[in-house]
Write an enzyme that holds these catalytic residues in place. Sequence first.
Site, PDB file in Angstrom:
ATOM      1  N   TYR A 170      56.345  42.370  44.574  1.00 42.03           N
ATOM      2  CA  TYR A 170      57.124  42.631  45.789  1.00 42.03           C
ATOM      3  C   TYR A 170      58.630  42.585  45.507  1.00 42.03           C
ATOM      4  CZ  TYR A 170      52.891  42.574  48.532  1.00 42.03           C
ATOM      5  OH  TYR A 170      51.665  42.894  49.049  1.00 42.03           O
TER       6      TYR A 170
ATOM      7  N   TYR B 267      45.165  38.757  55.397  1.00 44.23           N
ATOM      8  CA  TYR B 267      45.613  39.332  54.126  1.00 44.23           C
ATOM      9  C   TYR B 267      44.449  39.283  53.144  1.00 44.23           C
ATOM     10  CZ  TYR B 267      47.943  40.245  49.755  1.00 44.23           C
ATOM     11  OH  TYR B 267      48.287  40.805  48.543  1.00 44.23           O
TER      12      TYR B 267
ATOM     13  N   ASP C  28      36.447  35.812  53.170  1.00 38.64           N
ATOM     14  CA  ASP C  28      37.386  35.821  52.051  1.00 38.64           C
ATOM     15  C   ASP C  28      37.911  34.399  51.867  1.00 38.64           C
ATOM     16  OD1 ASP C  28      39.529  36.009  50.366  1.00 38.64           O
ATOM     17  OD2 ASP C  28      40.388  37.810  51.271  1.00 38.64           O
TER      18      ASP C  28
ATOM     19  N   LYS D 229      41.608  32.901  42.720  1.00 42.43           N
ATOM     20  CA  LYS D 229      42.724  31.948  42.653  1.00 42.43           C
ATOM     21  C   LYS D 229      42.349  30.606  42.014  1.00 42.43           C
ATOM     22  CE  LYS D 229      45.705  33.894  46.199  1.00 42.43           C
ATOM     23  NZ  LYS D 229      46.975  34.109  45.572  1.00 42.43           N
TER      24      LYS D 229
HETATM   25  C1  LIG Z   1      42.821  35.586  51.217  1.00 37.33           C
HETATM   26  C2  LIG Z   1      43.244  36.430  50.049  1.00 37.33           C
HETATM   27  N1  LIG Z   1      42.452  37.441  49.646  1.00 37.33           N
HETATM   28  C3  LIG Z   1      42.782  38.221  48.600  1.00 37.33           C
HETATM   29  C4  LIG Z   1      43.952  38.011  47.893  1.00 37.33           C
HETATM   30  C5  LIG Z   1      44.300  38.902  46.730  1.00 37.33           C
HETATM   31  O1  LIG Z   1      44.161  38.200  45.521  1.00 37.33           O
HETATM   32  P1  LIG Z   1      44.887  38.717  44.205  1.00 37.33           P
HETATM   33  O2  LIG Z   1      46.342  38.539  44.413  1.00 37.33           O
HETATM   34  O3  LIG Z   1      44.307  37.827  43.126  1.00 37.33           O
HETATM   35  O4  LIG Z   1      44.506  40.139  44.022  1.00 37.33           O
HETATM   36  C6  LIG Z   1      44.805  36.974  48.291  1.00 37.33           C
HETATM   37  C7  LIG Z   1      46.077  36.756  47.590  1.00 37.33           C
HETATM   38  O5  LIG Z   1      46.980  36.087  48.065  1.00 37.33           O
HETATM   39  C8  LIG Z   1      44.448  36.165  49.395  1.00 37.33           C
HETATM   40  O6  LIG Z   1      45.233  35.166  49.833  1.00 37.33           O
END
Ligand SMILES: Cc1ncc(COP(=O)(O)O)c(C=O)c1O
Length: 430
Positions: free
Chosen positions: A19, A147, A248, A277
Amino acid sequence: MDSLEQLIALDRQHVWHPYAAMPNPLPVFPVRAAKGVRIELEDGRSLIDGISSWWTCIHGYNHPRLNQAAHAQIEKMSHVMFGGLTHRPAIHLAKKLIDITPDPLQHVFFSDSGSVAVEVAMKMAVQYWHNRGETHKNRFLTIRSGYHGDTFAAMSACDPVNGMHHLFSGLLTEQYFADAPQTRFGEVWQERDIESFETLLKENNNNIAAAIFEPIVQNAGGVRFYHPEYVRRASELCKQHNVLLILDEIATGFGRSGKLFACEYANVSPDIMCVGKALSGGFMSLAATLATTHISETFSSGEAGVFMHGPTFMGNPLACAVALENLNLLESYDWQSTVATIESHLKTALKPCHNLKAVKDVRVLGAIGAVELHNPVNMAVVQPQFVERGVWLRPFGRLIYTMPPYIIEPDELQAITSAIYDVVSGLETN
Ligand SMILES: Cc1ncc(COP(=O)(O)O)c(C=O)c1O
């Protein structure tokens, strides 16, 4: 040897950061090493990492047990393709994930990043309905302020305003967006919160493959903590309307919210779950999509006969070996008390921020603390101010937040919360 100035100039000229603008990006801080909760800058300064390298290194940097797992695995193989081959690190990690996630999740698809884990989940849901001859079910219901990543399918499920959907209109599939939950975690549940989700589902379930959202914590979409009843009701409605549920847990998984997985607050088990993560221990990129047998068993009989996905570095043995040790480490101590201690420190230490005129709200859940401002943060000003105070935080939008490594000591956490108070008290508001 390049001087530090030359290195920074090269970076500025050629290296794109997340970003970031190009040309004229904001300054970045070169790092030469990291250990425990500390990041050591090339100029010798040492910073306490208050956001665990984007919420990944829950046990800090350079952890001897993770290093040992990596060294042991490198001696055997750092990578081998996963098509037609398999190996102990992936098998053992998959078994561990199945053991610690809700029972119905029985099948693990490894991938390289959170965004890809979300792509995989969405593709799996669409192909599941295709396998069953219901090809019209190929859209998604999600909730505003969410997100899910930066790839195209994931982006289509991110908040349309924060995610700037208009930039990519025509390319992004239009999904159904329910209103963001308003009843906060810990407040009295408001029935009207679920109405928009319910209406969209009632009217469009014929087109919807799955609902996808982050349970309890909408992190990158604004560090919002919402009521578990929303997750429970959404899960029931999905069942009732023949729509799959994808949760997620990429940001929330592995203890961050105070539960091992945030869906446990609602006692809900999804059809498909994404993790990433903290799974990786912050060591190297790894994510996974888990599915129930109800989902997986349709694939052999579908048109393709297989699930149509297979990344080159799928199930990378090195990443899996380290992730497994990271999860063993998590199991080896009372992480619940550790996270509860961080939570109670954050609640006490961030409370005075409420009285600052720049502050709109202060929120804490598990090892997550956020101070929401009235105005957007000026990163060019604020980031160096944190560095001067010896802490590493990466605010975004109107939010200054911390998600520290679980191994953080009380004095280090105090340094973070004091820095937040100091920097925020120096901000002007209109
Ligand atoms: C809830 C959620 N899903 C998906 C992602 C995307 O993960 P990545 O940055 O490893 O592609 C993030 C990243 O912040 C996230 O917070």
